[in-house]
Design a protein around this motif. Structure first.
Motif, mmCIF file in Angstrom:
data_model
loop_
_atom_site.group_PDB
_atom_site.id
_atom_site.type_symbol
_atom_site.label_atom_id
_atom_site.label_comp_id
_atom_site.label_asym_id
_atom_site.label_seq_id
_atom_site.Cartn_x
_atom_site.Cartn_y
_atom_site.Cartn_z
ATOM 1 N N LEU A 195 26.643 -55.952 -32.481
ATOM 2 C CA LEU A 195 26.337 -54.986 -31.067
ATOM 3 C C LEU A 195 27.505 -53.305 -31.022
ATOM 4 C CD1 LEU A 195 25.557 -56.931 -28.079
ATOM 5 C CD2 LEU A 195 23.978 -55.204 -29.438
ATOM 6 N N ASP A 196 28.810 -54.105 -31.353
ATOM 7 C CA ASP A 196 29.334 -53.376 -31.483
ATOM 8 C C ASP A 196 29.248 -51.880 -32.898
ATOM 9 O OD1 ASP A 196 31.277 -53.689 -29.396
ATOM 10 O OD2 ASP A 196 32.646 -55.159 -30.575
ATOM 11 N N VAL A 197 29.037 -52.583 -33.728
ATOM 12 C CA VAL A 197 28.316 -51.812 -35.291
ATOM 13 C C VAL A 197 26.862 -50.739 -34.842
ATOM 14 C CG1 VAL A 197 27.667 -52.133 -37.023
ATOM 15 C CG2 VAL A 197 29.518 -53.591 -36.769
ATOM 16 N N VAL A 198 26.758 -51.727 -33.630
ATOM 17 C CA VAL A 198 25.362 -50.859 -33.570
ATOM 18 C C VAL A 198 26.055 -49.498 -32.813
ATOM 19 C CG1 VAL A 198 23.437 -51.416 -32.320
ATOM 20 C CG2 VAL A 198 23.379 -52.482 -34.460
ATOM 21 N N LEU A 199 26.117 -49.802 -32.425
ATOM 22 C CA LEU A 199 26.530 -49.133 -31.079
ATOM 23 C C LEU A 199 28.161 -47.724 -31.838
ATOM 24 C CD1 LEU A 199 27.036 -47.821 -27.803
ATOM 25 C CD2 LEU A 199 29.559 -48.973 -27.479
ATOM 26 N N GLN A 200 28.424 -48.502 -33.029
ATOM 27 C CA GLN A 200 28.952 -46.862 -33.448
ATOM 28 C C GLN A 200 27.616 -46.688 -34.383
ATOM 29 O OE1 GLN A 200 32.344 -48.507 -36.137
ATOM 30 N NE2 GLN A 200 32.397 -47.144 -36.805
ATOM 31 N N ARG A 201 26.908 -46.763 -34.689
ATOM 32 C CA ARG A 201 26.187 -46.352 -35.711
ATOM 33 C C ARG A 201 24.754 -45.294 -34.806
ATOM 34 N NH1 ARG A 201 23.806 -51.223 -39.938
ATOM 35 N NH2 ARG A 201 25.698 -51.506 -40.626
ATOM 36 N N THR A 202 25.227 -45.625 -33.623
ATOM 37 C CA THR A 202 23.899 -44.720 -32.453
ATOM 38 C C THR A 202 25.000 -43.841 -32.350
ATOM 39 O OG1 THR A 202 23.020 -46.710 -31.775
ATOM 40 C CG2 THR A 202 23.173 -44.754 -30.386
ATOM 41 N N ASP A 203 26.285 -43.829 -31.660
ATOM 42 C CA ASP A 203 26.721 -42.908 -31.919
ATOM 43 C C ASP A 203 27.271 -41.268 -32.879
ATOM 44 O OD1 ASP A 203 27.155 -43.868 -29.417
ATOM 45 O OD2 ASP A 203 29.546 -44.597 -29.646
ATOM 46 N N ARG A 204 27.266 -42.162 -34.267
ATOM 47 C CA ARG A 204 27.689 -41.442 -35.356
ATOM 48 C C ARG A 204 26.061 -40.740 -35.376
ATOM 49 N NH1 ARG A 204 30.237 -37.843 -37.579
ATOM 50 N NH2 ARG A 204 29.238 -37.221 -39.720
ATOM 51 N N ALA A 205 25.192 -40.472 -35.329
ATOM 52 C CA ALA A 205 23.699 -40.642 -34.916
ATOM 53 C C ALA A 205 23.351 -39.634 -34.241
ATOM 54 C CB ALA A 205 22.398 -41.195 -35.334
ATOM 55 N N GLU A 206 24.397 -39.805 -33.016
ATOM 56 C CA GLU A 206 23.778 -39.245 -31.830
ATOM 57 C C GLU A 206 25.060 -37.699 -32.553
ATOM 58 O OE1 GLU A 206 24.300 -40.793 -28.682
ATOM 59 O OE2 GLU A 206 22.412 -41.908 -28.069
ATOM 60 N N ALA A 207 25.773 -37.162 -33.131
ATOM 61 C CA ALA A 207 26.600 -36.689 -32.560
ATOM 62 C C ALA A 207 26.575 -35.767 -34.130
ATOM 63 C CB ALA A 207 28.586 -37.149 -33.644
ATOM 64 N N ASP A 208 25.085 -36.309 -35.266
ATOM 65 C CA ASP A 208 24.862 -36.004 -36.039
ATOM 66 C C ASP A 208 23.683 -34.956 -35.842
ATOM 67 O OD1 ASP A 208 26.588 -37.109 -38.448
ATOM 68 O OD2 ASP A 208 24.937 -38.618 -38.875
ATOM 69 N N VAL A 209 22.821 -35.198 -34.652
ATOM 70 C CA VAL A 209 21.862 -34.499 -34.274
ATOM 71 C C VAL A 209 22.176 -33.835 -33.560
ATOM 72 C CG1 VAL A 209 19.888 -35.086 -32.957
ATOM 73 C CG2 VAL A 209 19.844 -36.717 -34.669
#
Length: 95
Positions: A31-45
C-alpha cells in the motif's frame, strides 16, 4: 473424545497471529508503494497540466500577434487595386 490440549491451541493461535502480522506487514508495504506511485502520478499530471496551460497561453498570444499583424493586408490590397485602376484609366485617357 478429548479436545486438543490447551498448549497446542495456544501455539497454533500464536503461529496464526505471526502469519497474520506478516501478511499485514506485506500488505502495508504494498500500500505504501501504491500510495507513492499515486502521489507521483498526480504530481506528473499536475505538471503536465501546467505545461499544457502555458503552451496554450503562448499559442493564444502568438495567434493574437498574427491577427494584429495581418489587419492592414486587406487595406493594402484595396489600395493597390484602386491604384491599378487609376493607372489603367490614366493610360486609357492618354491614348
Amino acid at each position: 473424545m478429548a479436545g486438543p490440549e490447551p498448549s497446542a491451541v495456544a501455539v497454533e493461535l500464536e503461529r496464526l497471529r505471526g502469519v497474520t502480522e506478516a501478511g499485514f506487514a506485506r500488505l502495508d508495504g504494498r500500500l505504501d508503494v501504491v500510495l507513492q506511485r499515486t502521489d507521483r502520478a498526480e504530481a506528473d499530471v499536475r505538471q503536465l497540466r501546467e505545461d499544457h496551460d502555458q503552451d496554450i497561453a503562448e499559442l493564444r498570444a502568438a495567434v493574437e500577434d498574427l491577427r494584429r499583424g495581418r489587419w492592414p493586408l486587406p487595406s493594402v490590397a484595396a489600395l493597390t487595386g484602386i491604384g491599378a485602376l487609376v493607372v489603367t484609366l490614366w493610360e486609357a485617357a492618354a491614348r
